[in-house]
Enzyme design. Structure first.
Site, PDB file in Angstrom:
ATOM      1  N   ARG A  72     -11.731   6.583  10.255  1.00 46.46           N
ATOM      2  CA  ARG A  72     -11.236   5.324  10.294  1.00 46.46           C
ATOM      3  C   ARG A  72     -12.223   4.260   9.663  1.00 46.46           C
ATOM      4  NH1 ARG A  72      -6.970   2.088   9.779  1.00 46.46           N
ATOM      5  NH2 ARG A  72      -6.939   0.307  11.024  1.00 46.46           N
ATOM      6  N   HIS A 117      -8.121  -5.074  -0.058  1.00 46.50           N
ATOM      7  CA  HIS A 117      -6.806  -4.320  -0.036  1.00 46.50           C
ATOM      8  C   HIS A 117      -5.990  -4.909   1.350  1.00 46.50           C
ATOM      9  CE1 HIS A 117      -3.906  -1.233  -0.328  1.00 46.50           C
ATOM     10  NE2 HIS A 117      -4.118  -0.857   0.867  1.00 46.50           N
ATOM     11  N   ASP A 118      -7.058  -5.370   2.359  1.00 46.83           N
ATOM     12  CA  ASP A 118      -6.203  -5.889   3.425  1.00 46.83           C
ATOM     13  C   ASP A 118      -5.609  -7.162   3.277  1.00 46.83           C
ATOM     14  OD1 ASP A 118      -6.709  -4.165   5.631  1.00 46.83           O
ATOM     15  OD2 ASP A 118      -8.252  -5.182   6.598  1.00 46.83           O
ATOM     16  N   SER A 163       0.632  -1.510   0.047  1.00 47.27           N
ATOM     17  CA  SER A 163       0.098   0.167  -0.152  1.00 47.27           C
ATOM     18  C   SER A 163       0.851   1.258  -0.021  1.00 47.27           C
ATOM     19  CB  SER A 163      -0.973  -0.151   1.068  1.00 47.27           C
ATOM     20  OG  SER A 163      -1.760   1.065   0.891  1.00 47.27           O
ATOM     21  N   ASP A 203      -8.943  -6.426  -4.457  1.00 45.84           N
ATOM     22  CA  ASP A 203      -8.681  -4.950  -4.008  1.00 45.84           C
ATOM     23  C   ASP A 203      -9.063  -4.056  -4.709  1.00 45.84           C
ATOM     24  OD1 ASP A 203      -7.430  -2.805  -2.954  1.00 45.84           O
ATOM     25  OD2 ASP A 203      -5.181  -3.544  -3.180  1.00 45.84           O
TER      26      ASP A 203
END
Lengths: 406, 406
Positions: free
Chosen positions: A220, A348-349, A150, A315
């Site tokens: 967040r 994405h994680d 990332s 992602d």
């Protein structure tokens, strides 16, 4: 596999660091950790760059806080994909962060107060400059690899452009050569949530003894949605209800609400609001092709390293297409590139999570780096490994990848 | 094409409306508009249901405010796809909204104060019940069509389930049979932004003479991102800078930031925060298959109408896949369904925008309804049109659609 116990170190730099904005930091401290042993010719050093909310604590745990395990401990450690029995791995907390390196919550010597809103905006390139100074101080003239996921991948890419000869390999995971308008939009909404929280006090909340928790919490939550895939969220939470029936109010109905609010609450308790603003700006500003009229191929002509690029099919924050743009630009420059597109469900994680295929791709790549180090002692002046058989200008399939290859 | 001048009307209902939550509204007012003329046998009435931030003002303008043009004026009007020279079209402002129908900002007769946080949570089904009472009062026993986009499409679908015999056609555009976990997540972040704004005062901000503008602004910015496609945002804004270079601060750098903040500011000046909360809850709760063990085919067995379902390829909020789920469940029940998947670049917002192919699909469908009304005067008891040649249980291609068909 065993877990190492690690102790953070710090280094103070008294020479001002000129930043991309034109501002400078008169002096600063970097906090870092190292794992494994630097070999005699210093050819086995690997720099791991961190993403938004992570830190120098890449792997292992602390003697006095054994549950505090590094954010990439499943990737870096003895016998792991980035094997610290072979490599000397470093994690550095970035400037402006809130985990020890100089940031907005620290005292600005010129005013005697916390920097707050006066902390200068820092860029990915500024971080690389600061990391390079630390490498200088440790006597590391060339990294075996610079690596990150990332925002960390952006730093690795920036290393290959700012210091092409100082890394032999560049490992760019779940990253992008620039944010899209949609990425910037999500970042800006998150920033607006913080900036308009009355407890933010224009960035000087430290003096007021408060924290803009509500803004950070919403920021967040927004970010977190973009880290997960739609399918993964559907699989994990779906429309599951917390208490079996609709509440007809604004408390918690759905499990996904409970999960996200919890994540937001937790984050707002440990993360600094100014750091959040700074790091999202660094993300937004990163665009190495901009100074080349938007032509990434022209921009990446400066690179000399060999690349491993990895993306994840689900992602949608930094989609595989963005990684393919990097790969294509490198291939156009006849650079050696390995590319893996991993069929993982976690969005994405995924770059942070256990996945045998993903971890094997990284393991095989680092095995190859290790063999080259031992076969030749040193790479040639261009950072090329003489025993590597891939012709330059081709993207190579990774044997353990389940995904397609460019 | 000419634009009609329209005057909003209102109707008060003194009989309590029992809501899905178990609560009830003792009395309430609905504001509505009508376009065109109801024919003698009242067979040409079309109900248009509105989405999140829209209202009863579907088409035309006001004599004293000519720039205030209805939200679907490109679709509804004389000579338009839903031709008000032929059809009698109604728009009704939903309960809980902030455009005239009874909502949280109105006085609760039992307390003498604005409802505020005490306004009951309303559902898509509750809105249909209120609309049905209005139809009763106007003597409309069966609509030629009930129609809507997004949340409006959910209302059309709910009509086909709650009052299967009261609509001959059901037009569901850019909608879904239920929200996904990701949809709910975005809604909840938006709600949290409002709920945690200190100016929200637990929903009773009216008494404090303030409005939770910051929360509403962030909520709208989040929503707005989900209405646009990634590609469309890239095309319209890309990484264009407001002033040609990075500002290295937290003002406006990118055009997309300026655009989104403007949209958020504008919205926060006219929209009610309690209404926003209520409407997102109505979205979250809609799930007609839930009471059938999640089986949409079983749920849609109740329907009797003929359907037109339309989706847009770049809509990632309510993707074509969700519309296809509706179509499949209808086909499984041997209902007549026409389905068009429109190749428009504008994401979810496409349902509100001019697009010749989309508008032609709707026009052809309404032409067919019109021919049936005139050929037979009335449909049969099942709402079927005797001169329609599509066999039941098949999804039919739409001639003007550029998209694929199930």
């Amino acid at each position: 596999m065993s877990q190492v116990t690690v102790t953070p170190q710090s280094m103070h730099f008294a020479t001002p660091l000129k930043l991309q904005s034109g501002a400078s930091l008169s002096d600063y401290t970097l906090v870092y950790e190292t794992y494994g042993t630097l070999n005699a010719d210093k050819s086995n050093a690997v720099l791991v760059c961190h993403a938004l909310n992570a830190s120098h604590h890449v792997a292992g745990n602390y003697a006095d806080d054994q549950k505090n395990v590094g954010w990439w401990d499943n990737m870096v450690g003895p016998g792991k994909s980035v094997d610290t029995d072979k490599f000397f791995v470093m994690g550095v907390n970035n400037l402006g962060s809130c985990f020890g390196s100089t940031g907005p919550m620290h005292i600005d010597a010129t005013t005697g107060n916390p920097y707050g809103a006066n902390f200068p905006v820092v860029t990915v390139e500024d971080w690389v400059q600061a990391q390079a100074r630390l490498a200088d101080a440790l006597g590391i003239t060339q990294f075996a690899a610079v690596m990150g996921g990332s925002l960390g991948g952006m730093q690795a890419l920036a290393w290959s452009l700012l210091y092409p000869m100082r890394l032999r390999h560049c490992v760019v995971i779940a990253s992008t050569p620039k944010l899209s308008a949609q990425n910037i939009a999500f970042n800006d909404v998150a920033r607006q949530a913080i900036l308009t929280d009355p407890d933010f006090h224009g960035g000087d909340f430290y003096a007021h003894g408060v924290v803009p928790k509500n803004g950070l919490r919403v920021a967040r939550m927004i970010g977190h949605i973009t880290y997960l895939s739609d399918d993964d969220m559907a699989e994990k939470f779906g429309r599951d209800l917390r208490s079996g029936s609709y509440q007809f109010g604004f408390g918690v109905d759905f499990e996904i609400e409970s999960y996200l609010r919890y994540q937001g609450d937790k984050f707002s308790q440990y993360f600094d609001a100014n750091t959040y603003l700074l790091i999202t700006k660094a993300l937004d500003y990163f665009d190495p092709a901009a100074e080349c009229g938007g032509d990434l191929t022209v921009a990446l002509a400066k690179t000399r390293a060999e690349f491993l690029v990895i993306s994840f099919m689900t992602d949608w924050r930094f989609s595989p297409e963005r990684s393919r743009d990097i790969v294509k630009a490198l291939v156009n420059n006849r650079r050696r590139v390995s590319y893996a597109e991993i069929d993982a469900p976690h969005g994405h994680d995924a770059f942070l999570l256990e996945d045998a295929r993903y971890q094997n791709v990284v393991r095989e790549y680092y095995n190859r780096i290790w063999k080259a180090i031992n076969a030749t002692g040193k790479p040639d002046a261009h950072g090329n490994l003489p025993n590597h058989s891939t012709p330059p200008g081709s993207a190579e399939a990774i044997p353990d990848s389940a995904g397609e290859n460019v």
